[in-house]
Design a protein around this motif. Structure first.
Motif, PDB file in Angstrom:
ATOM      1  N   THR A  61       0.845  -1.193   0.000  1.00  0.00           N
ATOM      2  CA  THR A  61       0.000   0.000   0.000  1.00  0.00           C
ATOM      3  C   THR A  61       0.886   1.252   0.000  1.00  0.00           C
ATOM      4  O   THR A  61       2.079   1.172   0.303  1.00  0.00           O
ATOM      5  N   GLU A  63       0.621   3.587   2.154  1.00  0.00           N
ATOM      6  CA  GLU A  63       1.003   3.828   3.557  1.00  0.00           C
ATOM      7  C   GLU A  63       2.272   3.058   3.895  1.00  0.00           C
ATOM      8  O   GLU A  63       3.066   3.486   4.724  1.00  0.00           O
ATOM      9  N   ASN A  64       2.442   1.906   3.247  1.00  0.00           N
ATOM     10  CA  ASN A  64       3.655   1.124   3.491  1.00  0.00           C
ATOM     11  C   ASN A  64       4.826   1.588   2.626  1.00  0.00           C
ATOM     12  O   ASN A  64       5.906   1.012   2.661  1.00  0.00           O
ATOM     13  N   ARG A 296       7.216  -8.526   0.471  1.00  0.00           N
ATOM     14  CA  ARG A 296       7.600  -7.196   0.977  1.00  0.00           C
ATOM     15  C   ARG A 296       8.898  -7.279   1.780  1.00  0.00           C
ATOM     16  O   ARG A 296       9.779  -6.424   1.640  1.00  0.00           O
ATOM     17  N   GLU A 300      12.294  -5.278   1.132  1.00  0.00           N
ATOM     18  CA  GLU A 300      12.927  -4.475   2.196  1.00  0.00           C
ATOM     19  C   GLU A 300      14.395  -4.874   2.368  1.00  0.00           C
ATOM     20  O   GLU A 300      15.262  -4.023   2.547  1.00  0.00           O
TER      21      GLU A 300
END
Ligand code: AHR
Length: 341
Positions: A61, A63-64, A296, A300
């Motif tokens: 998202t 937001e992420n 994800r 990262e």
């Protein structure tokens, strides 16, 4: 006077660094760019696939910190190749590919590599000679799923005292050429040879309920001795149960009294899980669809300059409501069965 005031405001802005509309902030936190991820999903054929898509959408998202561009391949490799080329043109930061089948990815993956875009493969695998064409893969061990499920069948029928030669299986396969199909089909083929079961036929049900029903209707017309149906996913199993019941037969594990034992994979669809509680599906090999957070995490770690594991296999269980088999053994390793209540 107005011009004088305007001049004063401009000077104040220059001195304090205040921003006009559309100008960039000097605050590094605010300047953080979204990471762009192009995700080529293979389709929407099953409840597993829908859960998998949802997991990706939730993980990536804004937001992420991500912009996710998702393309649905509608079960066609050509659509997925086009999607990857579009992602390359758009210069995304990462490409995530859930491939429909294993073969045929070399050229487009080379294009992504030449463009310097890391490619993460998720769920099924790609078969390429040069493993550097993708960064890493995360998903299920489909061959192990097949072996665990067939060991369950072996243990269960043995506990019932059923002669292996009396076991007549049909396999409703998944999408031909996909890792999930290859691994699971190999499971039933190998176990049939090993234990002396009759494997009457293997035909694809394309992982859908409608096709599963059609194939089972056909099987019921052609083979009257079927007592085990090995479905390569839950949606096919739902179609199979419809076909068996419409033919006036009963699904269940009491094959000595004419019931047809249904096996399946996934454990995502609520109806299938309920059917497993009722022994309408006697065993489900778990296939976990929640790969969004896993992908994800990989991105990262790449962002931090780390090297993720090339292959990351997800741990999975087996579901059944029958307590005769508590665990199955594969290659000397014991896997507990999760008993459904
Ligand atoms: O690749 C995973 C398989 O694909 C799931 O078992 C099936 O339901 C899906 O469509």
């Amino acid at each position: 006077m107005k011009r004088f005031l305007l001049m004063l405001i401009c000077m104040a802005c220059l001195l304090t660094g205040c921003r006009g509309i559309g100008e960039k902030t000097s605050d590094p936190e605010e300047e953080k760019q979204l990471i762009t991820v192009g995700f080529s999903q293979l389709g929407a054929e099953s409840d597993w696939r829908k859960a998998n898509t949802e997991s990706m959408l939730q993980a990536f998202t804004e937001e992420n910190g991500y912009e996710l561009i998702m393309e649905d391949g509608q079960q066609k490799q050509v659509n997925q190749i086009t999607a990857i080329r579009t992602f390359i043109q758009r210069e995304v930061d990462y490409i995530v590919l859930a491939p429909v089948t294993e073969e045929g990815w070399e050229t487009v993956l080379e294009e992504a590599k030449d463009a310097g875009i890391p490619v993460i493969i998720v769920d099924r695998q790609v078969k390429v000679k040069d493993k550097d064409l993708f960064t890493c893969w995360v998903g299920s061990d489909f061959a192990l799923e097949g072996r665990k499920a067939t060991e369950w069948l072996h243990a269960f029928t043995r506990a019932q005292g059923i002669d292996p030669a009396e076991i007549n299986v049909v396999d409703i396969q998944g999408t031909l050429g996909s890792s999930a199909q290859i691994g699971r089909s190999a499971g039933i083929l190998d176990a049939s040879k090993k234990y002396g079961w009759k494997l009457l036929a293997q035909v694809s049900g394309e992982y859908t309920q409608a096709r599963g029903r059609e194939v089972m209707n056909y099987f019921l017309k052609v083979y009257d001795q079927i007592n085990v149906v090995y479905c390569e996913n839950d949606n096919e199993a739902l179609g199979v149960i419809e076909a068996v019941e419409a033919a006036g037969r009963k699904v269940g594990s009491d094959i000595r009294n004419g019931e047809i034992l249904v096996m399946s994979f996934d454990g995502v669809n609520e109806t299938a899980l309920q059917f497993a509680r009722e022994d309408k599906i006697s065993c489900i090999g778990e296939c976990n669809p929640l790969h969004g957070p896993r992908v994800r995490k990989i991105i990262e770690s790449l962002e931090k300059g780390e090297t993720p594991e090339k292959y990351e296999y997800v741990d999975e269980s087996i579901f059944s409501s029958l307590d005769q088999v508590q665990a199955v053994e594969v290659d000397g390793e014991s896997y507990p069965v999760t008993l459904l209540k």
